[in-house]
Design a protein around this motif. Structure first.
Motif, PDB file in Angstrom:
ATOM      1  N   ALA A  29      -5.996  -4.815   5.995  1.00 42.97           N
ATOM      2  CA  ALA A  29      -5.925  -4.634   4.543  1.00 42.97           C
ATOM      3  C   ALA A  29      -4.483  -4.557   4.064  1.00 42.97           C
ATOM      4  O   ALA A  29      -4.115  -5.165   3.053  1.00 42.97           O
ATOM      5  CB  ALA A  29      -6.692  -3.373   4.144  1.00 42.97           C
ATOM      6  N   THR A  30      -3.662  -3.827   4.786  1.00 39.00           N
ATOM      7  CA  THR A  30      -2.246  -3.712   4.399  1.00 39.00           C
ATOM      8  C   THR A  30      -1.543  -5.046   4.551  1.00 39.00           C
ATOM      9  O   THR A  30      -0.693  -5.415   3.721  1.00 39.00           O
ATOM     10  CB  THR A  30      -1.554  -2.646   5.250  1.00 39.00           C
ATOM     11  OG1 THR A  30      -2.241  -1.400   5.094  1.00 39.00           O
ATOM     12  CG2 THR A  30      -0.110  -2.474   4.836  1.00 39.00           C
ATOM     13  N   ARG A  31      -1.890  -5.757   5.603  1.00 37.69           N
ATOM     14  CA  ARG A  31      -1.268  -7.080   5.800  1.00 37.69           C
ATOM     15  C   ARG A  31      -1.622  -8.011   4.638  1.00 37.69           C
ATOM     16  O   ARG A  31      -0.770  -8.782   4.178  1.00 37.69           O
ATOM     17  CB  ARG A  31      -1.735  -7.659   7.135  1.00 37.69           C
ATOM     18  CG  ARG A  31      -1.021  -8.960   7.505  1.00 37.69           C
ATOM     19  CD  ARG A  31      -1.471  -9.488   8.860  1.00 37.69           C
ATOM     20  NE  ARG A  31      -0.946  -8.653   9.935  1.00 37.69           N
ATOM     21  CZ  ARG A  31      -1.687  -7.963  10.787  1.00 37.69           C
ATOM     22  NH1 ARG A  31      -3.020  -7.974  10.669  1.00 37.69           N
ATOM     23  NH2 ARG A  31      -1.147  -7.245  11.752  1.00 37.69           N
ATOM     24  N   ALA A  32      -2.860  -7.953   4.150  1.00 42.61           N
ATOM     25  CA  ALA A  32      -3.274  -8.788   3.013  1.00 42.61           C
ATOM     26  C   ALA A  32      -2.532  -8.390   1.741  1.00 42.61           C
ATOM     27  O   ALA A  32      -2.121  -9.248   0.958  1.00 42.61           O
ATOM     28  CB  ALA A  32      -4.778  -8.668   2.806  1.00 42.61           C
ATOM     29  N   GLN A  33      -2.351  -7.077   1.538  1.00 38.75           N
ATOM     30  CA  GLN A  33      -1.606  -6.609   0.366  1.00 38.75           C
ATOM     31  C   GLN A  33      -0.162  -7.091   0.412  1.00 38.75           C
ATOM     32  O   GLN A  33       0.407  -7.502  -0.608  1.00 38.75           O
ATOM     33  CB  GLN A  33      -1.663  -5.089   0.290  1.00 38.75           C
ATOM     34  CG  GLN A  33      -3.055  -4.533  -0.015  1.00 38.75           C
ATOM     35  CD  GLN A  33      -3.075  -3.009   0.020  1.00 38.75           C
ATOM     36  OE1 GLN A  33      -2.040  -2.363   0.185  1.00 38.75           O
ATOM     37  NE2 GLN A  33      -4.258  -2.424  -0.112  1.00 38.75           N
ATOM     38  N   LEU A  34       0.421  -7.035   1.597  1.00 40.78           N
ATOM     39  CA  LEU A  34       1.803  -7.492   1.742  1.00 40.78           C
ATOM     40  C   LEU A  34       1.907  -8.999   1.482  1.00 40.78           C
ATOM     41  O   LEU A  34       2.842  -9.458   0.811  1.00 40.78           O
ATOM     42  CB  LEU A  34       2.318  -7.168   3.136  1.00 40.78           C
ATOM     43  CG  LEU A  34       3.749  -7.645   3.443  1.00 40.78           C
ATOM     44  CD1 LEU A  34       4.747  -7.021   2.474  1.00 40.78           C
ATOM     45  CD2 LEU A  34       4.113  -7.327   4.893  1.00 40.78           C
TER      46      LEU A  34
END
Length: 358
Positions: free
Chosen positions: A156-161
């Motif tokens: 999820a964090t990778r997608a936000q980044l």
């Protein structure tokens, strides 16, 4: 006796007058016929003189719109009239609000990567220990759940980044196509909303003349026909018919015609220009001097086989090289008077200069 004397002079006067009239009639009959030069009504190749005016417009126009909102324009790098290539940066938005978010997401991603690696290792250590009695089944399940949870958080964090970095890249407004910048509607300091058109570009810099013609004139045209286009400066550029409209306007009865033009600095979007279509066509024509104009309209003097004059009304068309098109009038092959025809009347017998038609 006195009355007879007076009658003799009167009789003499009457005889004298009669003699004079006879001489005048004889002189009139003795006058030679009017000599005229003649030409035949025949088919000739004539360049068209049809004219039409219209506006200069881009052949294909592309809009450059903003994908992100809430950012201030930091700089604009091109002006109207600039030639740009596809992908070239046209303007830049201020990334100062987005950069801290990206830095925070990267730090969070690093932390979550460590946590996910630890959870994965712990789950790997209990693999195959379900029935060994070393750990309870609940503890083993918790470790496996923790490994999956940390992996999900990491994704999820990778997608936000990735989304934030995409927004950062889009803060550089790029040309969608290569061509000529027609309009710039953004200034440094503006904060445009998403979807706002910032630039308009003519693809490949191609400018065309959008003209309108009567239906009958358009029917005689073909793709590729040449046209001389006069610009407001007086300069003439040569183009070709690229497209003929498929429909007739219901109100004006006109058909749109698009004329492709070569690149020229004087071609300006929205400018006015006039086209002259120069396609040659085979038409019935006579020398211009053969056509007489009076209160009844245009006519020619046709010479029949007995060399008598007959006035025939005509409807003329285009003029070129000393000849005029006959859209209505005598048939091909008919002889018409040219020089001297203006001095003849209906039914006059004429003499043909040289004895035959040219």
């Amino acid at each position: 006796m006195r009355s007879a004397t007076l009658a003799l002079p009167a009789l003499a006067l009457a005889l004298a007058l009669a003699g004079c009239g006879g001489n005048a009639e004889g002189e009139r009959k003795a006058m030679p016929p009017q000599t005229v030069s003649v030409a035949r009504v025949e088919m000739r190749e004539m360049a068209g003189s049809l004219r039409a005016s219209g506006r200069l417009l881009a052949r294909e126009e592309a809009a450059v719109a903003l994908d992100v909102g809430g950012f201030r324009v930091r700089s604009v790098l091109v002006e109207e009239g600039a030639q740009v290539s596809a992908g070239q940066i046209l303007a830049e938005l201020d990334p100062s609000l987005l950069l801290p978010q990206i830095a925070q997401l990267r730090a969070t991603l690093a932390q979550q990567s460590v946590a996910a690696e630890q959870a994965r290792d712990q789950a790997a250590r209990v693999a195959g220990l379900e029935n060994e009695g070393v750990l309870s089944g609940e503890a083993i399940a918790n470790r496996r759940f923790s490994a999956r949870s940390t992996q999900a958080a990491l994704a999820a964090t990778r997608a936000q980044l990735q989304e934030a970095e995409t927004r950062l890249a889009r803060l550089k407004v790029r040309a969608t196509v290569g061509g000529l910048v027609l309009e710039r509607s953004v200034r440094p300091g503006d904060t445009p909303s998403p979807g706002t058109n910032l630039f308009r570009i003519a693809r490949d810099g191609s400018i065309e003349l959008y003209a309108e013609l009567p239906e009958a004139a358009a029917a005689g045209m073909s793709i590729g026909d040449p046209a001389d286009v006069r610009l407001p400066s007086g300069k003439v550029v040569t183009g070709n018919v690229r497209l003929i409209g498929a429909r007739v306007d219901g109100q004006s009865g006109l058909v749109s015609v698009r004329i492709a033009l070569p690149r020229d600095r004087e071609l300006r979007q929205g400018g006015f220009a006039e086209a002259r279509f120069t396609r040659a066509a085979s038409v019935l024509a006579v020398p211009e001097a053969a056509v007489q104009y009076d209160a009844d309209g245009a006519s020619v003097r046709v010479i029949d086989k007995d060399r008598r004059i007959k006035r025939v009304t005509v409807r003329t068309g285009q003029h070129a090289n000393g000849y005029v098109e006959l859209r209505e009038g005598p048939p091909a092959g008919a002889q018409v008077a040219v020089k001297g025809g203006a001095f003849t009347l209906e039914g006059d017998v004429v003499a043909i200069e040289g004895g035959k038609a040219r």
